[in-house]
Scaffold this active site. Structure first.
Site, PDB file in Angstrom:
ATOM      1  N   CYS A 249       0.719  -1.344   0.066  1.00  0.00           N
ATOM      2  CA  CYS A 249      -0.194  -0.205   0.127  1.00  0.00           C
ATOM      3  C   CYS A 249       0.959   0.733   0.199  1.00  0.00           C
ATOM      4  O   CYS A 249       1.202   1.871   0.828  1.00  0.00           O
ATOM      5  CB  CYS A 249      -0.619  -0.084   1.258  1.00  0.00           C
ATOM      6  SG  CYS A 249      -1.856   1.222   1.570  1.00  0.00           S
TER       7      CYS A 249
ATOM      8  N   CYS B  35      -0.561   3.878   2.717  1.00  0.00           N
ATOM      9  CA  CYS B  35      -0.354   3.777   4.011  1.00  0.00           C
ATOM     10  C   CYS B  35       1.105   3.478   4.336  1.00  0.00           C
ATOM     11  O   CYS B  35       1.675   3.597   5.586  1.00  0.00           O
ATOM     12  CB  CYS B  35      -1.157   2.656   5.236  1.00  0.00           C
ATOM     13  SG  CYS B  35      -2.983   2.648   5.172  1.00  0.00           S
TER      14      CYS B  35
ATOM     15  N   HIS C  96      -7.454  -1.894   1.349  1.00  0.00           N
ATOM     16  CA  HIS C  96      -7.035  -0.343   1.670  1.00  0.00           C
ATOM     17  C   HIS C  96      -8.696   0.258   1.989  1.00  0.00           C
ATOM     18  O   HIS C  96      -9.223   0.031   0.704  1.00  0.00           O
ATOM     19  CB  HIS C  96      -6.176   0.925   1.453  1.00  0.00           C
ATOM     20  CG  HIS C  96      -5.987   2.161   1.745  1.00  0.00           C
ATOM     21  ND1 HIS C  96      -4.690   2.557   2.352  1.00  0.00           N
ATOM     22  CD2 HIS C  96      -6.704   2.863   1.226  1.00  0.00           C
ATOM     23  CE1 HIS C  96      -5.582   4.242   2.975  1.00  0.00           C
ATOM     24  NE2 HIS C  96      -6.049   4.615   2.369  1.00  0.00           N
TER      25      HIS C  96
ATOM     26  N   CYS D  35     -12.403   5.069   5.176  1.00  0.00           N
ATOM     27  CA  CYS D  35     -11.086   5.090   6.356  1.00  0.00           C
ATOM     28  C   CYS D  35      -9.212   6.055   6.267  1.00  0.00           C
ATOM     29  O   CYS D  35      -9.876   6.275   7.634  1.00  0.00           O
ATOM     30  CB  CYS D  35     -11.259   4.151   6.519  1.00  0.00           C
ATOM     31  SG  CYS D  35     -13.299   3.120   7.760  1.00  0.00           S
TER      32      CYS D  35
ATOM     33  N   CYS E 231      -5.368   1.184   6.152  1.00  0.00           N
ATOM     34  CA  CYS E 231      -5.477  -0.039   5.545  1.00  0.00           C
ATOM     35  C   CYS E 231      -6.247  -0.991   6.748  1.00  0.00           C
ATOM     36  O   CYS E 231      -5.779  -1.032   7.679  1.00  0.00           O
ATOM     37  CB  CYS E 231      -3.649  -1.354   5.171  1.00  0.00           C
ATOM     38  SG  CYS E 231      -3.093  -0.120   3.877  1.00  0.00           S
TER      39      CYS E 231
ATOM     40  N   CYS F  85     -19.540  -0.487   5.863  1.00  0.00           N
ATOM     41  CA  CYS F  85     -21.226  -0.558   5.833  1.00  0.00           C
ATOM     42  C   CYS F  85     -21.101   0.805   6.181  1.00  0.00           C
ATOM     43  O   CYS F  85     -21.173   1.643   6.836  1.00  0.00           O
ATOM     44  CB  CYS F  85     -21.518  -1.378   6.704  1.00  0.00           C
ATOM     45  SG  CYS F  85     -22.444  -1.465   7.010  1.00  0.00           S
TER      46      CYS F  85
ATOM     47  N   CYS G 281     -16.427   0.496   8.507  1.00  0.00           N
ATOM     48  CA  CYS G 281     -15.329  -0.709   8.228  1.00  0.00           C
ATOM     49  C   CYS G 281     -15.923  -1.441   8.367  1.00  0.00           C
ATOM     50  O   CYS G 281     -14.750  -2.072  10.052  1.00  0.00           O
ATOM     51  CB  CYS G 281     -14.208   0.171   8.043  1.00  0.00           C
ATOM     52  SG  CYS G 281     -13.261  -0.818   6.363  1.00  0.00           S
TER      53      CYS G 281
END
Length: 315
Positions: free
Chosen positions: A108, A111, A121, A125, A128, A136, A142
């Site tokens: 990533c 991050c 990831h 939010c 990761c 949701c 998350c």
């Protein structure tokens, strides 16, 4: 004669008096039973929703993050093949078994970490998330390793809650349909409750059924759409350990905790048992000959295309 005169005077025969007394006893008991079941379902519904919302997703541990020196060395290097070697050196001792679609290391760049297996990831939010399933909007969180069990229980108790409301209101709907109810306000309330309960019940039934199927196959929502890639290629059943073990991965081994929103999932979210570990040997420990077999070293040098570096960029 006395019986008939007493009945005509307003009294009831002994049999009718017994029936009336029985009804007066059964109605309060029935109401209490309805209230107890209702409040149990309501408490479980609120409890699981609370845990789904306020249980924060877990990020990968520090050992998966790049050090400042490695990060500086990686960013200053312009050659993709050397960047690939740097990532391989950093992740050489990490328990990582999955790859990107083109066989590279799952890294990533936002991050600055090597992604553990089943980690993705989340763009909402901005982090990761271990064993990410999806983000949701209903719980504004998350869903991942830390709260997936709570999310499943939230769906289950919401389903039972809607079913219970629909079942208890339905008999009053029948009275409304046959014309026994005369209050206009009660008619509206009954129709509204029944419609909303059935509507949510149907939608939750499909959603909960889909996630039950995912749990039985030990897959996440992301893995259902894009199969995880191992050394030998994509394998949608790579983490499938069998029905019972798949349930234990999410709910744990203590069955008494399965129906309670208490953390009991197996592991720490960084490593997951695989169906055939021997077939999914750690791709980060392979030598240069394996890279040549994958056809990575056959790419022309100096092309300047970052696509030759297999870094997964997920949203």
């Amino acid at each position: 004669m006395l019986w008939d005169s007493a009945y005509r005077g307003g009294s009831r025969p002994p049999g009718d008096q017994w029936k009336a007394a029985a009804m007066t006893v059964s109605n309060p008991v029935e109401k209490v039973a309805y209230l107890v079941v209702f409040h149990i379902l309501f408490v479980l519904f609120v409890w699981t929703y609370w845990k789904s919302v306020f249980t924060l997703p877990i990020q990968p541990g520090k050992k998966f993050h790049m050090s400042y020196a490695d990060q500086e060395r990686y960013e200053n290097e312009e050659r993709p093949e050397v960047q690939r070697q740097i990532l391989a050196e950093i992740a050489r001792k990490l328990p990582v078994y999955t790859r990107t679609g083109n066989g590279g290391i799952r890294f990533c760049d936002r991050c600055q970490l090597i992604k553990p297996d089943r980690c993705h990831h989340c763009s909402v939010c901005a982090m990761c998330v271990l064993k990410m399933d999806h983000h949701c909007p209903w719980v504004n969180n998350c869903i991942g390793f830390s709260n997936y069990k709570f999310f499943l229980l939230f769906l289950a108790y919401s389903l039972l809650y809607c079913l219970y409301i629909a079942a208890t209101v339905f008999k009053y709907f029948i009275k409304y349909w046959t014309g026994e109810l005369t209050n206009g306000r009660s008619k509206f309330h009954i129709l509204f409750l029944l419609f909303v309960a059935i509507m949510f019940f149907v939608s939750l039934m499909f959603l909960f059924g889909y996630h039950c199927w995912l749990v039985s196959r030990n897959r996440s929502t992301l893995e259902a759409f894009s199969a995880p890639v191992f050394q030998n290629g994509p394998d949608k059943n790579g983490f499938n350990l069998g029905f019972v073990k798949n349930l234990q991965q999410v709910f744990g081994e203590e069955k008494k905790l399965w129906l309670l929103p208490i953390a009991s999932s197996q592991g720490d979210g960084h490593f997951f048992p695989m169906r055939a570990l021997s077939e999914a040997r750690n791709p980060l420990l392979i030598n240069e000959e394996q890279w040549e077999e994958d056809g990575i070293d056959e790419e022309p040098q100096g092309s300047g295309e970052a696509s030759s570096l297999a870094i997964e960029r997920e949203t």
